[in-house]
Design a protein around this motif. Structure first.
Motif, PDB file in Angstrom:
ATOM      1  N   THR A  93      -9.602  30.292 -45.500  1.00 42.40           N
ATOM      2  CA  THR A  93      -9.672  29.725 -44.160  1.00 42.40           C
ATOM      3  C   THR A  93      -8.275  29.316 -43.728  1.00 42.40           C
ATOM      4  OG1 THR A  93     -10.100  27.479 -44.970  1.00 42.40           O
ATOM      5  CG2 THR A  93     -12.025  28.871 -44.472  1.00 42.40           C
ATOM      6  N   ILE A  94      -8.031  29.380 -42.432  1.00 41.56           N
ATOM      7  CA  ILE A  94      -6.787  28.892 -41.855  1.00 41.56           C
ATOM      8  C   ILE A  94      -7.149  28.008 -40.667  1.00 41.56           C
ATOM      9  CG2 ILE A  94      -6.501  31.000 -40.454  1.00 41.56           C
ATOM     10  CD1 ILE A  94      -3.630  28.890 -42.007  1.00 41.56           C
ATOM     11  N   THR A  95      -6.706  26.770 -40.689  1.00 37.19           N
ATOM     12  CA  THR A  95      -7.089  25.803 -39.666  1.00 37.19           C
ATOM     13  C   THR A  95      -5.911  24.880 -39.373  1.00 37.19           C
ATOM     14  OG1 THR A  95      -7.928  24.299 -41.367  1.00 37.19           O
ATOM     15  CG2 THR A  95      -9.522  25.796 -40.347  1.00 37.19           C
ATOM     16  N   THR A  96      -6.100  24.041 -38.366  1.00 38.68           N
ATOM     17  CA  THR A  96      -5.128  22.992 -38.083  1.00 38.68           C
ATOM     18  C   THR A  96      -5.857  21.661 -37.993  1.00 38.68           C
ATOM     19  OG1 THR A  96      -5.297  23.182 -35.674  1.00 38.68           O
ATOM     20  CG2 THR A  96      -3.672  24.580 -36.777  1.00 38.68           C
ATOM     21  N   GLN A  97      -5.124  20.601 -38.281  1.00 36.20           N
ATOM     22  CA  GLN A  97      -5.651  19.244 -38.133  1.00 36.20           C
ATOM     23  C   GLN A  97      -4.493  18.373 -37.666  1.00 36.20           C
ATOM     24  OE1 GLN A  97      -7.007  17.176 -41.684  1.00 36.20           O
ATOM     25  NE2 GLN A  97      -8.736  16.349 -40.516  1.00 36.20           N
ATOM     26  N   LYS A 105       0.005  19.142 -32.301  1.00 36.23           N
ATOM     27  CA  LYS A 105      -0.259  20.425 -32.948  1.00 36.23           C
ATOM     28  C   LYS A 105       0.896  20.738 -33.893  1.00 36.23           C
ATOM     29  CE  LYS A 105      -2.873  22.357 -29.051  1.00 36.23           C
ATOM     30  NZ  LYS A 105      -3.053  23.511 -28.130  1.00 36.23           N
ATOM     31  N   PRO A 106       0.657  21.610 -34.881  1.00 37.23           N
ATOM     32  CA  PRO A 106       1.760  22.030 -35.746  1.00 37.23           C
ATOM     33  C   PRO A 106       2.866  22.688 -34.931  1.00 37.23           C
ATOM     34  CG  PRO A 106      -0.346  22.733 -36.646  1.00 37.23           C
ATOM     35  CD  PRO A 106      -0.620  22.240 -35.262  1.00 37.23           C
ATOM     36  N   VAL A 107       4.102  22.514 -35.380  1.00 37.29           N
ATOM     37  CA  VAL A 107       5.271  23.070 -34.697  1.00 37.29           C
ATOM     38  C   VAL A 107       5.913  24.124 -35.595  1.00 37.29           C
ATOM     39  CG1 VAL A 107       7.553  22.568 -33.759  1.00 37.29           C
ATOM     40  CG2 VAL A 107       5.673  20.942 -33.415  1.00 37.29           C
TER      41      VAL A 107
END
Length: 626
Positions: free
Chosen positions: A316-320, A522-524
């Motif tokens: 899985t690939i996600t962001t938190q 969000k991730p940068v």
């Protein structure tokens, strides 16, 4: 029954990942497109190798002297090249002869195979003669093209099969009943001319390689065959795998066997009237795919006399918030941008798996775990090798710089390329990011264009992240505060941007003063930075184009971007020097963009070792944090 419309396959009872991520949803769909076809692992007759070619800059073989297309005439002239005509009597006026023509190797570009075609942009006719492979009476037959740049008009035995637009995506034609036992003539008019309404548009910073640049093959399948499938790990907590299979020619009720032997998975599915069947199962003991352990499982699908096998990874690939998570764990992308060009032996466009493996091997030597495949979908060998080698992948379409945002045909072209990219590589664990665009200027029409693309990408695949390479600007009240602010950032999962402080924007020392203002939770990701150096040219750190200048730029830039809040990785520009008609400085550029950390001959520059050491430290930090 042949499929002619998109089949949306509903997968039921999916669980939401408990990571607060919007891209996974209840009743998530895993759609399969009726126009896609799984061709990679099938037994096939290769049509690669030597092809006859005729260079046709005025397109005399396509238009008559009134500029009317021959293939739109009821009885086309024998001087239409696609008829492959021959003299019947000595007095017949036929002004071409493929049998006496020059040759090119397929796959391959014409620019680096023939010196006289190095700068050529226009039409070249290709012809391949072949005998039909043995087939049962009930078999169906397809001709498959990996890619042709840019427009391909395809003819078989004098009849037009169709037209394909786009230089980096696969396409195919069913030729059942159209083949002769012997001496078939397959002719393609390949046209690589640039157009303002095309994708990419007129102006790019890479070489416009023309030709049949990827493989061509012919394969037989049964009357009812496995056209496509999709599989993904959709619940990390429950280790739930979901997917779908699509049969072509089905009437409903056909049985489909699905097996993953190593995981002891064996299911029998039943196709509906559209040929579709969904599945779901748990794999509590599965080893998840990652760059450190790129585990692949054999998947076997059979129905009737047809069988399809593949190797897939589960992850899985996600962001938190500002974290990027692979299999639920924080991930730092130690990346490098890559063009699909291999020039170490004088070649141009990558055309074979061995060349792709060399490029990915260079990335691995850098301590990279990620490659940004810019600025178009790369060949299928590249992404499949990334699966095997443990390299995460960013894949993008050539919506680049100044696309014609107002033209609906341009949008449809971009969407078709996006769909083809996703359809081909949807089962590759390595691919974690679909990219919509690169360095596009903000405007209302651009925002609407890219919002439509984002919606389409989400509909096709909700198991991966979306991003795009955006740009930065400076605060009006403080020229040392760089800002990333773009409406597109609200639509994507990761805020990615290109910046060239130290090259196009001041000198490398400027990086010591600049701080960053990025307000998104969000991730940068810094998708590009860099500067040019000619390998072997040495001098002071302030002497442009020297290895020392580039080395210093890398040191300064890495120190700057490593301080950005939410920084999850970078893919500097670029792995290796590559050809570009914009790079004209004699003795330095010589038709090459020199921003590579390798030369075009595969020799490391000093910047390579700076980045290699930075990635070594980052890898150790990630390991210690576990």
């Amino acid at each position: 029954m042949k499929l002619s419309v998109t089949r949306w396959l509903q997968v039921s009872s999916l669980l939401v990942l408990s990571l607060g991520i919007s891209q996974f949803s209840l009743a998530a769909e895993l759609p399969l497109q009726a126009q896609s076809i799984q061709a990679y692992g099938r037994d096939a007759t290769s049509l690669n190798g030597e092809w006859k070619i005729i260079v046709d800059p005025y397109e005399n073989g396509y238009y008559n002297y009134r500029y009317e297309p021959f293939d739109q005439q009821e009885n086309p002239s024998v001087n239409a090249f696609f008829t492959d005509s021959k003299q019947k009597t000595p007095s017949d006026l036929i002004e071409y002869d493929f049998d006496k023509a020059d040759t090119l190797q397929v796959p391959g570009d014409w620019n680096t195979q023939k010196e006289k075609l190095y700068y050529y942009e226009g039409s070249v006719w290709y012809r391949k003669k072949f005998d039909a492979p043995a087939a049962k009476k009930t078999d169906r037959q397809f001709i498959y093209f990996g890619a042709v740049n840019y427009r391909a008009d395809v003819y078989l035995n004098g009849k037009k099969l169709g037209v394909h637009i786009g230089g980096f995506t696969p396409f195919h034609y069913e030729v059942t009943g159209k083949l002769k036992p012997k001496d078939n003539s397959l002719i393609i008019k390949v046209d690589n001319k640039r157009h303002a309404d095309a994708v990419p548009t007129l102006n790019t910073d890479w070489w416009n390689y023309g030709g049949i640049t990827r493989e061509v093959k012919l394969f037989n399948v049964p009357r009812t065959f496995i056209r496509d499938y999709k599989i993904a790990l959709t619940s990390l907590e429950q280790k739930t795998v979901t997917g779908a299979v699509l049969l072509d020619g089905a009437k409903g009720g056909e049985k489909i066997q699905l097996r993953l032997p190593e995981l002891n998975i064996k299911q029998t599915l039943t196709a509906d009237k559209n040929g579709s069947a969904s599945f779901s199962f748990a794999v509590p003991d599965a080893q998840l795919w990652s760059p450190e352990t790129p585990k692949l499982y054999s998947v076997q699908i059979s129905s009737g006399s047809d069988k399809l096998t593949d190797n897939i990874g589960l992850r899985t690939i996600t962001t938190q918030g500002k974290q990027l998570l692979l299999n639920g764990k924080p991930l730092f992308l130690r990346g490098i941008s890559v063009h699909e060009e291999y020039s170490a032996d004088g070649g141009g466009r990558v055309s074979h798996a061995k060349e792709a493996q060399t490029l990915l091997g260079w990335a691995k030597e850098l301590n990279a775990n990620f490659v940004r495949l810019a600025h178009y979908p790369h060949n299928e060998d590249m992404v499949r090798l990334a699966d095997q080698m443990g390299l995460l992948v960013w894949s993008e379409i050539p919506v680049y710089w100044t696309i014609n945002w107002k033209n609906e045909a341009t949008y449809q072209n971009a969407e078709a390329q996006l769909a083809a990219m996703i359809e081909r590589d949807k089962n590759r664990a390595a691919v974690i990011i679909w990219s919509l665009a690169n360095e596009t200027p903000v405007s209302d029409v651009r925002n609407q264009f890219l919002a439509r693309l984002a919606k389409k990408a989400r509909a096709l695949d909700n198991t991966r992240l979306l991003s795009a390479a955006m740009e930065k600007h400076y605060r009006s009240d403080n020229p040392n505060i760089a800002v990333v602010e773009d409406p597109l950032a609200d639509l994507v999962d990761m805020v990615s941007f290109n910046q060239y402080i130290g090259w196009y924007d001041g000198l490398p020392e400027k990086a010591d003063r600049v701080t960053w203002e990025i307000s998104y939770n969000k991730p940068v990701f810094v998708s590009e930075f860099g500067g040019s150096a000619k390998q072997g040219l040495h001098g002071d750190v302030n002497q442009i184009f020297t290895e020392e200048f580039q080395e210093n730029l890398y040191r300064k830039t890495l120190g700057m971007i490593d301080k950005i809040d939410g920084f999850v990785g970078t893919s500097p520009w670029i792995l290796a020097d590559f050809r570009s008609p914009r790079r004209l400085l004699d003795g330095i550029q010589d038709d090459y963009n020199r921003k590579g950390i390798y030369s075009n001959e595969g020799v490391k520059k000093k910047s390579f070792f700076v980045l290699q050491e930075f990635y070594k430290r980052k890898a150790e930090q990630s390991k210690n944090a576990e």
